[in-house]
Design an enzyme around this catalytic site. Structure first.
Site, short mmCIF file in Angstrom:
data_model
loop_
_atom_site.label_atom_id
_atom_site.label_comp_id
_atom_site.label_asym_id
_atom_site.label_seq_id
_atom_site.Cartn_x
_atom_site.Cartn_y
_atom_site.Cartn_z
N ARG A 143 0.85 -1.20 0.00
CA ARG A 143 0.00 0.00 0.00
C ARG A 143 0.88 1.24 0.00
NH1 ARG A 143 -2.89 1.14 5.12
NH2 ARG A 143 -1.65 3.02 4.99
N HIS A 202 -4.31 4.72 3.93
CA HIS A 202 -5.46 3.79 3.94
C HIS A 202 -6.68 4.44 3.29
CE1 HIS A 202 -8.48 1.02 5.39
NE2 HIS A 202 -9.14 2.05 5.90
N TYR A 219 3.33 5.37 11.04
CA TYR A 219 3.55 3.92 11.11
C TYR A 219 4.20 3.31 9.88
CZ TYR A 219 -0.89 3.56 8.46
OH TYR A 219 -1.88 3.67 7.52
C1 LIG Z 1 -15.76 -5.63 10.87
C2 LIG Z 1 -14.89 -4.41 10.80
N1 LIG Z 1 -13.94 -4.20 11.71
C3 LIG Z 1 -13.16 -3.10 11.64
C4 LIG Z 1 -13.34 -2.18 10.63
C5 LIG Z 1 -12.43 -0.96 10.55
N2 LIG Z 1 -11.53 -1.10 9.40
C6 LIG Z 1 -11.75 -0.44 8.25
S1 LIG Z 1 -10.62 -0.79 7.08
C7 LIG Z 1 -9.78 -1.84 8.11
C8 LIG Z 1 -8.54 -2.55 7.64
C9 LIG Z 1 -8.78 -3.61 6.62
O1 LIG Z 1 -7.56 -4.06 6.10
P1 LIG Z 1 -7.49 -5.05 4.89
O2 LIG Z 1 -8.49 -6.14 5.06
O3 LIG Z 1 -6.08 -5.45 4.74
O4 LIG Z 1 -7.99 -4.19 3.64
P2 LIG Z 1 -7.32 -2.91 2.96
O5 LIG Z 1 -7.96 -1.72 3.63
O6 LIG Z 1 -5.85 -2.94 3.21
O7 LIG Z 1 -7.69 -3.00 1.53
C10 LIG Z 1 -10.40 -1.90 9.36
C11 LIG Z 1 -9.90 -2.70 10.49
C12 LIG Z 1 -14.36 -2.43 9.70
N3 LIG Z 1 -14.58 -1.61 8.67
N4 LIG Z 1 -15.12 -3.54 9.79
#
Ligand SMILES: Cc1ncc(C[n+]2csc(CCOP(=O)(O)OP(=O)(O)O)c2C)c(N)n1
Ligand SMILES: [Mg+2]
Length: 355
Positions: free
Chosen positions: A255, A259, A268
């Site tokens: 990435r 985010h 971080y």
């Molecule tokens: C069930 C849930 N828990 C926590 C969140 C908060 N949250 C939003 S994005 C994220 C990280 C997700 O990371 P990843 O699966 O690696 O996807 P990326 O954003 O890197 O594409 C989190 C924890 C959420 N949206 N839904």
């Protein structure tokens, strides 16, 4: 009985570096196909870059940037037929553009406007899931249901590395393996889940290693190589269509953007690594590949970029021309019998906003 092999270790790659790493090719892709892939990459790249600008201009809300994820989205969708369904995460918000969804629809979604609610049946693209991993059981149920109805449809579900720690991923993958559902688990491993690095996400050597526990093959591919992604997905689609069940694809990337527009990764992330990764971002890599093949000229490149930009501008104009939505929509569809306080809240909102 089909045999499930241990997950692949190395990353599948087709595109070379123009120096020591040779270019490969994918059997069955014509020059027209290669250029169509390019147009799709530029469309998504332009969408993403403009969206960051629109956010800064206050014209869309918080936005999940997917810069350098385009090869994974474009390569995987190109391996599907129109009748196959896509189950996107918020990171893949513009994937519907690859199925003819208007730009204004996707922008409206990020504007929180009901014009951004599409009918999934119009594009065979399910609604975007923001809760992590919830789209996984949706895709599996859909794929299994299609099989029961005797339809020849495959489903692909897009999710991130962090999603592989979620219960819904586990439930969906377990079910898909047992039922041999025609579904592809497409994991964009960008090595971060907001500020959680992959090393804290799992102790598994690779995410593809998880596949064996669900009884499905695990493929690993360079997520910045649109052709390798296409080739791996095509193999998974063939397996699903043949009734051999699901496949897990781990597309490895990094990435390089925050985010989302609400995130500041400077506390971080490893900035040096980000700069390094940006050097070989996926659209430039593919451009150089096509140029080495003599398939892409500067003029054509310019024309494709200009066309994508015009589509974006027209899409934003269309989204902004939508009349403001009825404020009552914020309060509807959550309760069968809304508590009385909600009516007061709506009245107050109307008074404050003068609507
Ligand atoms: C069930 C849930 N828990 C926590 C969140 C908060 N949250 C939003 S994005 C994220 C990280 C997700 O990371 P990843 O699966 O690696 O996807 P990326 O954003 O890197 O594409 C989190 C924890 C959420 N949206 N839904
Ligand atoms: Mg991630």
């Amino acid at each position: 009985m089909s045999q499930v092999l241990p997950a692949e270790g190395g990353l599948r790659r087709i595109i070379g570096d123009g120096a020591t790493l040779p270019d490969g090719e994918v059997e069955g892709l014509s020059a027209d196909d290669l250029l169509a892939l390019y147009r799709n990459l530029v469309l998504l790249r332009t969408y993403d870059e403009r969206s960051v600008v629109y956010h800064r201009q206050g014209r869309i809300g918080t936005y999940a940037i997917f810069w350098n994820h385009e090869a994974m989205q474009v390569g995987s969708v190109f391996a599907l037929e129109e009748r196959d369904w896509i189950f996107p995460s918020y990171r893949d918000s513009a994937i519907g553009l690859l199925r003819g969804m208007p730009v204004s629809t996707v922008l409206s979604w990020w504007r929180g406007h009901p014009a951004g609610w599409w009918n999934p049946h119009d594009y065979n693209v399910a609604s975007i899931c923001v809760p992590i991993g919830t789209q996984v059981p949706h895709a599996v149920g859909f794929a299994w249901g299609s099989r029961l109805k005797g339809e020849d449809r495959v489903a692909i579900v897009n999710f991130g590395d962090g999603a592989t720690s979620e219960g819904s991923f586990h439930e969906g993958a377990t079910f898909a393996g047992v039922m041999k559902a025609p579904v592809i688990f497409f994991c964009n491993n960008n090595q971060w889940a907001i500020s959680t690095p992959l090393a804290k996400q799992t102790a598994a050597p690779t995410l593809a290693d998880k596949a064996i526990g669900y009884g499905m093959p695990g493929l690993r591919v360079d997520g910045g190589d649109v052709l390798a992604v296409y080739e791996a997905t095509r193999e998974a689609v063939a397996r699903a269509r043949a009734g051999e069940g699901p496949t897990f694809i781990e597309a490895v990337t990094y990435r390089v953007a925050p985010h989302a527009t609400a995130d500041d990764p400077s506390s971080y992330i490893d900035e040096e690594r980000v700069e390094e990764e940006k050097e070989h971002e996926c659209v430039g890599r593919y451009e150089r590949y096509l140029k080495r093949l003599g398939l892409l000229t500067e003029e054509h490149e310019e024309q494709v970029r200009k066309g994508a930009l015009e589509l974006m501008r027209a899409g934003m104009a269309e989204a902004e021309a939508e009349p403001p939505p009825d404020l009552a929509l914020v309060f509807e569809h959550a309760y069968a019998a809304p508590p009385p306080g909600l009516a007061d809240d709506l009245a107050e909102l109307r008074r404050i906003l003068g609507q």
